[in-house]
Design an enzyme around this catalytic site. Structure first.
Site, PDB file in Angstrom:
ATOM      1  N   ASP A   7      -1.953  12.376  13.822  1.00  0.00           N
ATOM      2  CA  ASP A   7      -3.111  13.201  14.173  1.00  0.00           C
ATOM      3  C   ASP A   7      -3.169  14.502  13.390  1.00  0.00           C
ATOM      4  O   ASP A   7      -4.268  15.014  13.131  1.00  0.00           O
ATOM      5  CB  ASP A   7      -3.093  13.519  15.677  1.00  0.00           C
TER       6      ASP A   7
ATOM      7  N   HIS B  72       1.692  16.134  15.527  1.00  0.00           N
ATOM      8  CA  HIS B  72       1.777  14.676  15.498  1.00  0.00           C
ATOM      9  C   HIS B  72       1.741  14.141  14.059  1.00  0.00           C
ATOM     10  O   HIS B  72       0.961  14.621  13.229  1.00  0.00           O
ATOM     11  CB  HIS B  72       0.623  14.069  16.302  1.00  0.00           C
ATOM     12  N   PRO B  73       2.570  13.129  13.746  1.00  0.00           N
ATOM     13  CA  PRO B  73       2.593  12.589  12.375  1.00  0.00           C
ATOM     14  C   PRO B  73       1.259  12.007  11.926  1.00  0.00           C
ATOM     15  O   PRO B  73       0.896  12.148  10.751  1.00  0.00           O
ATOM     16  CB  PRO B  73       3.692  11.523  12.421  1.00  0.00           C
TER      17      PRO B  73
ATOM     18  N   GLU C  96      21.126   3.320 -30.695  1.00  0.00           N
ATOM     19  CA  GLU C  96      21.126   2.102 -29.878  1.00  0.00           C
ATOM     20  C   GLU C  96      20.687   2.386 -28.449  1.00  0.00           C
ATOM     21  O   GLU C  96      19.961   1.598 -27.830  1.00  0.00           O
ATOM     22  CB  GLU C  96      22.527   1.484 -29.910  1.00  0.00           C
TER      23      GLU C  96
ATOM     24  N   THR D  25       2.283   2.213   2.904  1.00  0.00           N
ATOM     25  CA  THR D  25       2.113   2.763   4.252  1.00  0.00           C
ATOM     26  C   THR D  25       3.438   3.219   4.849  1.00  0.00           C
ATOM     27  O   THR D  25       3.515   4.273   5.502  1.00  0.00           O
ATOM     28  CB  THR D  25       1.452   1.732   5.178  1.00  0.00           C
TER      29      THR D  25
ATOM     30  N   SER E 202       0.812  -1.212   0.000  1.00  0.00           N
ATOM     31  CA  SER E 202       0.000   0.000   0.000  1.00  0.00           C
ATOM     32  C   SER E 202       0.841   1.255   0.000  1.00  0.00           C
ATOM     33  O   SER E 202       0.350   2.344  -0.320  1.00  0.00           O
ATOM     34  CB  SER E 202      -0.897   0.032   1.240  1.00  0.00           C
TER      35      SER E 202
ATOM     36  N   SER F  68      34.857   0.706 -31.899  1.00  0.00           N
ATOM     37  CA  SER F  68      35.374  -0.648 -31.768  1.00  0.00           C
ATOM     38  C   SER F  68      36.714  -0.631 -31.048  1.00  0.00           C
ATOM     39  O   SER F  68      37.514   0.282 -31.209  1.00  0.00           O
ATOM     40  CB  SER F  68      35.552  -1.287 -33.151  1.00  0.00           C
ATOM     41  N   SER F  69      36.933  -1.678 -30.266  1.00  0.00           N
ATOM     42  CA  SER F  69      38.222  -1.834 -29.587  1.00  0.00           C
ATOM     43  C   SER F  69      39.242  -2.511 -30.478  1.00  0.00           C
ATOM     44  O   SER F  69      40.423  -2.573 -30.124  1.00  0.00           O
ATOM     45  CB  SER F  69      38.033  -2.660 -28.311  1.00  0.00           C
TER      46      SER F  69
ATOM     47  N   ASN G 145      29.935   3.882 -34.546  1.00  0.00           N
ATOM     48  CA  ASN G 145      28.629   3.229 -34.483  1.00  0.00           C
ATOM     49  C   ASN G 145      27.500   4.223 -34.186  1.00  0.00           C
ATOM     50  O   ASN G 145      27.743   5.288 -33.606  1.00  0.00           O
ATOM     51  CB  ASN G 145      28.640   2.152 -33.390  1.00  0.00           C
TER      52      ASN G 145
ATOM     53  N   LYS H 197      36.243   2.761 -36.856  1.00  0.00           N
ATOM     54  CA  LYS H 197      34.829   2.383 -36.884  1.00  0.00           C
ATOM     55  C   LYS H 197      34.032   3.276 -35.936  1.00  0.00           C
ATOM     56  O   LYS H 197      34.440   3.538 -34.813  1.00  0.00           O
ATOM     57  CB  LYS H 197      34.659   0.916 -36.458  1.00  0.00           C
TER      58      LYS H 197
ATOM     59  N   ASN I  18      -4.146   4.586   1.887  1.00  0.00           N
ATOM     60  CA  ASN I  18      -4.860   3.970   0.773  1.00  0.00           C
ATOM     61  C   ASN I  18      -5.414   4.962  -0.238  1.00  0.00           C
ATOM     62  O   ASN I  18      -5.679   4.586  -1.383  1.00  0.00           O
ATOM     63  CB  ASN I  18      -5.991   3.089   1.310  1.00  0.00           C
TER      64      ASN I  18
ATOM     65  N   HIS J 211       9.546  -3.588 -47.270  1.00  0.00           N
ATOM     66  CA  HIS J 211      10.119  -4.920 -47.025  1.00  0.00           C
ATOM     67  C   HIS J 211      11.648  -4.901 -47.089  1.00  0.00           C
ATOM     68  O   HIS J 211      12.282  -5.923 -47.386  1.00  0.00           O
ATOM     69  CB  HIS J 211       9.593  -5.958 -48.036  1.00  0.00           C
TER      70      HIS J 211
END
Length: 474
Positions: free
Chosen positions: A141, A138-139, A340, A108, A106, A327-328, A335, A333, A150, A197
């Protein structure tokens, strides 16, 4: 000085970090849920603080905070309460919300976390001792007056989600659309070959192709607006099970009005509090629209990735900006890293949608959904990822991508689909035979038509004009 203090709740004593603004119930939850190490997102905490502020203002205006209650507050304490709520909403106390996402279903624990932090901070702002055993503010009251987890936790989810879509996602999508429309205008006269296509199609202009992407982004912004509408109804006022026990009949409407004014979003009290408390169908709908936006972003990024493929052995109709070595092992190269990144984000959001769907369908039994913290965190993650990925894609790819005009135009004349424009003049069967012969001989459609004197050359030039093929004509 001890590094902890002793706090009490209805279950007894708890050791709490000595300077923490939270209290016993928060500490119990921290100890009970060592699950992911990830607290609820700041955007949710800020929304929860704003909701608590709206509740406090509504209670003040209804004469509840300083009226006939067990412990009325004086004006100084009420102002402290307001300011403490505001500080939570502004992010001042983000570090005081350590409870894991995967907690009580919930929420709470997180609601009480907010109540404790706001209570102690309000006491401090009122010039009193926040470590005193008896809380003057009071938290439960006062901070939680007229509320239940809820109805307040899902209200905070809706506020957080709506504000994040409005302030982050829609601007990012709108900017992306604007950049694509500028590119579409810039490239309106660049002729290229179409593809269906992944096979050669009839010619079109690069600007026309990009305008289609821009329209997808426009539709995404509209879907984002619809996603806000899906969560605009707020459960506040239903309290525990939707009946509104322990709250004023006007409370829900007043809270919604305050939140609408604060956020600039047309938030409203739920029409039916039993549905609003128990079910999260609106959030499922909202995330479904986010999934659709993710699908669009994946598609646009992937199409741009394909158009930029190469540089010598792919399409390479777009030159994408070089962002980093690709690229390593392969020198030089580069990318399409931004494409991505966007596609990975979109895939994550699509996966998130499955979790939200399951939580909405299976989590709501009778008067409560018990998967709300996960739904809150997941939806806000999806919004943040989509917004941030879109911003990055625009900054580091879309703004600086260029048309490779020579490559675009070179492919047009070679395309077998140029024969399509001859259909009205020689018929489909003869046009098909020309395409097959062109494929077999390596000649262009134009060359074969000239050799075979299919049509007079001046008429042929007009019919096989690629620019003419990019628009309807009589």
């Amino acid at each position: 000085m001890e590094d902890y203090r002793i706090e009490h709740d209805s279950m007894g004593e708890v050791r709490v970090p000595s300077q923490a603004y939270y209290g016993a119930q928060t500490q119990r939850a921290v100890e009970n849920f060592p699950i992911s190490g990830q607290p609820l997102p700041p955007a949710f905490i800020h929304a929860l603080g704003l909701v608590k502020y709206a509740c406090a203002v509504a209670n003040r205006d209804l004469g509840k905070l300083d009226g006939d209650v067990k412990q009325p507050l004086d004006p100084n304490q009420i102002e402290g309460l307001f300011k403490a709520c505001r500080e939570v909403a502004e992010g001042t106390f983000d570090g005081e919300f350590p409870i894991d996402i995967y907690q009580t279903g919930s929420g709470t624990s997180s609601n009480m976390n907010a109540n404790e932090v706001i209570s102690n901070r309000a006491i401090e702002l009122a010039g009193e001792d926040r470590f005193a055993a008896d809380k003057s503010i009071h938290p439960n009251d006062h901070v939680n007056m007229g509320q239940s987890t809820n109805d307040i936790f899902p209200t905070s989810i809706h506020v957080a989600v709506a504000t994040q879509i409005q302030s982050r996602l829609i601007p990012a999508l709108t900017r992306f659309e604007s950049v694509l429309r500028e590119k579409a205008t810039q490239w309106d006269q660049v002729i290229k070959i179409g593809r269906t296509h992944l096979a050669d199609g009839t010619p079109l202009r690069l600007g026309q192709e990009i305008s289609g992407f821009a329209e997808q982004l426009k539709a995404s912004s509209l879907r984002a607006l619809q996603a806000i509408q899906a969560v605009r109804e707020l459960p506040a006022g239903g309290t525990a099970v939707g009946t509104g026990i322990n709250t004023h009949p006007e409370f829900g409407q007043r809270v919604a009005t305050i939140l609408a004014k604060e956020t600039g979003i047309q938030l409203a009290e739920a029409e039916n509090h039993f549905e609003a408390n128990a079910q999260r169908d609106g959030l499922v709908e909202c995330h479904g629209l986010l999934r659709t936006i993710a699908s669009t972003l994946f598609n646009v990024a992937n199409n741009i990735r394909w158009l930029g493929s190469g540089p010598r052995c792919g399409y390479h109709e777009l030159r994408l900006p070089d962002r980093q070595p690709g690229s390593s092992i392969m020198p030089g190269k580069v990318n399409p890293v931004m494409c991505e990144s966007m596609m990975q984000v979109a895939a994550r959001v699509m996966g998130n949608d499955q979790g939200i769907t399951i939580a909405g369908a299976a989590g709501g039994q009778f008067q409560l959904n018990i998967m709300m913290p996960m739904m809150a965190a997941t939806t806000l993650e999806s919004i943040a990822l989509l917004a941030q990925a879109t911003e990055a894609f625009v900054d580091f790819c879309a703004l600086d991508m260029e048309a490779n005009v020579g490559v675009c135009e070179e492919a047009v004349e070679k395309s077998l689909s140029m024969v399509t424009s001859l259909n009205p003049y020689i018929g489909y069967e003869k046009a098909s035979a020309l395409a097959k012969e062109a494929m077999k001989t390596g000649k262009t459609i134009r060359q074969l038509c000239v050799e075979k004197k299919v049509l007079p050359e001046d008429q042929l030039d007009e019919i096989l004009n690629p620019m003419r093929m990019t628009e309807p004509h009589a």
